[in-house]
Scaffold this motif. Structure first.
Motif, PDB file in Angstrom:
ATOM      1  N   VAL A  88       0.837  -1.272   0.045  1.00  0.00           N
ATOM      2  CA  VAL A  88       0.061   0.066   0.014  1.00  0.00           C
ATOM      3  C   VAL A  88       0.930   1.223   0.098  1.00  0.00           C
ATOM      4  N   ILE A  89       0.678   2.116  -0.899  1.00  0.00           N
ATOM      5  CA  ILE A  89       1.256   3.288  -1.090  1.00  0.00           C
ATOM      6  C   ILE A  89       0.713   4.411  -0.638  1.00  0.00           C
ATOM      7  N   VAL A  90       1.155   4.933   0.549  1.00  0.00           N
ATOM      8  CA  VAL A  90       0.297   6.013   1.228  1.00  0.00           C
ATOM      9  C   VAL A  90       0.926   7.459   1.110  1.00  0.00           C
ATOM     10  N   THR A  91       0.221   8.503   0.524  1.00  0.00           N
ATOM     11  CA  THR A  91       0.633   9.757   0.704  1.00  0.00           C
ATOM     12  C   THR A  91       0.333  10.311   1.770  1.00  0.00           C
ATOM     13  N   LYS A  92       1.402  10.673   2.585  1.00  0.00           N
ATOM     14  CA  LYS A  92       1.304  11.638   3.926  1.00  0.00           C
ATOM     15  C   LYS A  92       1.635  12.866   3.373  1.00  0.00           C
ATOM     16  N   SER A  93       2.423  13.256   2.586  1.00  0.00           N
ATOM     17  CA  SER A  93       2.672  14.645   2.070  1.00  0.00           C
ATOM     18  C   SER A  93       1.195  15.229   1.783  1.00  0.00           C
ATOM     19  N   THR A  94       1.295  16.677   2.074  1.00  0.00           N
ATOM     20  CA  THR A  94       0.044  17.480   1.758  1.00  0.00           C
ATOM     21  C   THR A  94      -0.014  17.485   0.100  1.00  0.00           C
ATOM     22  N   ASN A 104      -3.563   9.594   3.382  1.00  0.00           N
ATOM     23  CA  ASN A 104      -3.572   9.543   4.879  1.00  0.00           C
ATOM     24  C   ASN A 104      -2.824  10.919   5.516  1.00  0.00           C
ATOM     25  N   PRO A 105      -3.578  11.994   5.248  1.00  0.00           N
ATOM     26  CA  PRO A 105      -3.062  13.539   5.411  1.00  0.00           C
ATOM     27  C   PRO A 105      -2.952  13.430   6.926  1.00  0.00           C
ATOM     28  N   GLU A 106      -1.735  14.249   7.217  1.00  0.00           N
ATOM     29  CA  GLU A 106      -1.383  14.576   8.680  1.00  0.00           C
ATOM     30  C   GLU A 106      -2.100  15.900   9.119  1.00  0.00           C
ATOM     31  N   PHE A 107      -2.533  15.859  10.433  1.00  0.00           N
ATOM     32  CA  PHE A 107      -2.900  17.148  11.013  1.00  0.00           C
ATOM     33  C   PHE A 107      -2.311  17.421  12.279  1.00  0.00           C
ATOM     34  N   LEU A 119      -8.359  16.809  -0.491  1.00  0.00           N
ATOM     35  CA  LEU A 119      -9.046  18.050  -0.166  1.00  0.00           C
ATOM     36  C   LEU A 119      -9.489  18.407   1.088  1.00  0.00           C
ATOM     37  N   THR A 120      -9.593  17.541   1.969  1.00  0.00           N
ATOM     38  CA  THR A 120     -10.043  17.781   3.489  1.00  0.00           C
ATOM     39  C   THR A 120      -8.858  18.368   4.134  1.00  0.00           C
ATOM     40  N   LYS A 121      -7.411  17.923   3.614  1.00  0.00           N
ATOM     41  CA  LYS A 121      -6.308  18.589   4.398  1.00  0.00           C
ATOM     42  C   LYS A 121      -6.414  19.960   4.108  1.00  0.00           C
ATOM     43  N   TYR A 122      -6.463  20.373   2.817  1.00  0.00           N
ATOM     44  CA  TYR A 122      -6.448  21.755   2.502  1.00  0.00           C
ATOM     45  C   TYR A 122      -7.617  22.563   3.076  1.00  0.00           C
ATOM     46  N   ALA A 123      -8.865  22.119   3.197  1.00  0.00           N
ATOM     47  CA  ALA A 123      -9.961  22.553   3.571  1.00  0.00           C
ATOM     48  C   ALA A 123      -9.556  23.131   4.974  1.00  0.00           C
TER      49      ALA A 123
END
Length: 434
Positions: A116-122, A149-152, A205-209
């Motif tokens: 599974v390749i997961v983007t943690k970067s925004t 998988n965005p980080e917060f 989009l949720t990360k940017y929002a």
């Protein structure tokens, strides 16, 4: 579970250390030999409370390691997190995805078993789709899937945020990705952290929002501060008055010199570029970006007004340079345009920051003089300016500062002090929105 994380910057190193602390086998990959040498010596390339101890403990326990060779890290990996930088691209503000796509191509060529390749970067909307296309084009093993998988994480509280998250957001189009990420984050279920599954595009989009909304909230209270100053009201009381409303909440209602850091400035610009690409007129976010730029640029003039309208020949001491406390991050820090504006106006500027002066020296004018301790910035100063609200600045001996100064102005851009405290010390107090 074996996890590979590409990138040992802020997101990658914190994520890797925390995943290892959950009991996973984690290998962090980075192409920067200097970073790898530092980590091998037990030194951190970033300053984050608690990170050094967490990294050293998990390295000693054999769960966390570092390498410069991706091919050595990939065998038996079930999840590969991409946590490389996505800075604003010059000219249009779009997120520069060069490092992301380079990493994906390298993964595809070296991977032998599906993962599974997961983007943690925004990353902007649609990046996961492009990653999937590249993986197929480069011949990645069949069954390799892509998730977001965005980080917060808040700088200065990243470890607490990672281990006690408000939510865990996973954008995935298939059950395999959901199952793998559920297993990775299973240790957090004891804390009852909600896990939200969405489509990849929604997660991106949720990360940017989220960041755009917080930037909007900061800009709103800064605008209210300006109105408070004009009409004779107190923005701190106003913030409490609206923050107690459950629909609004008290967080991010602290007026100041404008937002900075690694996320809000670049993410609002990237969101505007996405909106423009899809012919959406994002009026609110566009206004927030312009308002914040103007506010940061106006802080030097605020100091000039406190000094009678002119900076020529004045000496100004700055307390705090990083964009927020508990980090050494100088990216888009409000102190940068402040110091430049003061120097361009003819002032001599001295500064102190508890941990950020090494990073500041990379972006500040050469004329800036650095002091070894906070009281040093007061020597013969006409004005003191509190630019970052470090805890160590909250209990300064203002009378001692005043005694060392030749002027009397205290420009408090973070409302750290009360007016009567400053006036008892013989200082003229200039807060924000009060």
């Amino acid at each position: 579970m074996k996890i590979v994380i590409i990138g040992t910057g802020y997101v990658g190193l914190v994520s890797g250390a925390c995943f290892a602390d959950f009991g996973h086998d984690v290998i962090c990959v980075d192409k920067d030999p200097a970073k790898l040498d530092m980590l091998a010596r037990g030194e951190m390339p970033i300053w984050e409370p608690g990170l050094e101890g967490l990294v050293k403990q998990n390295v000693a326990d054999g769960r966390l390691s570092f390498t410069g060779k991706l091919s050595e890290a990939l065998p038996d990996a079930q999840a590969i997190f991409i946590a490389v930088g996505t800075p604003s691209r010059r000219g249009d503000g779009h997120a520069d995805l060069t490092y992301v796509y380079d990493a994906v191509r390298e993964i595809a060529r070296a991977l032998r078993d599906p993962a599974v390749i997961v983007t943690k970067s925004t990353v902007p909307v649609g990046t996961g789709d492009e990653i999937a296309r590249i993986l197929e084009e480069e011949g990645a093993p069949e069954g390799t899937v892509v998730a977001s998988n965005p980080e917060f994480l808040r700088e200065g509280a990243a470890i607490v945020d990672f281990k006690h998250p408000d939510r865990i957001l996973v954008g995935a189009e298939d059950q395999k990705a959901r199952d793998v990420l559920t297993e990775i984050y299973r240790p957090l279920f004891l804390n009852k952290a909600p896990m939200l599954f969405t489509s990849r595009r929604t997660a991106e989009l949720t990360k940017y929002a989220a960041n755009a909304f917080l930037a909007t909230k900061i800009s709103f209270i800064n605008e209210m501060a300006d109105i408070c100053e004009a009409v004779g009201a107190d923005v701190q009381e106003l913030a409490r008055g609206i923050g107690l409303d459950g629909r609004i909440g008290p967080k991010f209602l602290h007026p100041g010199p404008g937002y900075g850091g690694s996320c809000f400035p670049k993410d609002t610009l990237a969101l505007l570029k996405t909106a423009d690409d899809f012919n959406v007129d994002a009026k609110i976010v566009n206004t927030v970006v312009r308002f914040n730029d103007d506010r940061k640029a106006a802080m030097a003039e605020r100091v000039a007004r406190a000094l009678g309208g002119s900076l020529e020949g004045k000496k100004v001491g700055i307390l705090g340079l990083t964009f927020k406390p508990n980090t050494d991050d100088m990216r888009e820090a409000p102190s940068i345009p402040l110091v430049r504006g003061l120097i361009e106006g003819g002032a001599q500027v001295m500064a102190f920051d508890p941990v950020g002066m090494k990073e500041a020296a990379k972006v500040m004018p050469e004329e800036l003089v650095y002091c070894e301790q906070p009281y040093g910035v007061a020597d013969d100063a006409d004005a003191l300016v509190i630019c970052t609200e470090w805890d160590s600045f909250r209990g300064l001996d203002l009378a001692r500062m005043k005694k060392a100064m030749r002027g009397t102005a205290l420009v408090d851009l973070r409302n750290v002090y009360e007016r009567d405290e400053a006036e008892r010390a013989g200082l003229d107090y200039y807060p924000i929105g009060r």
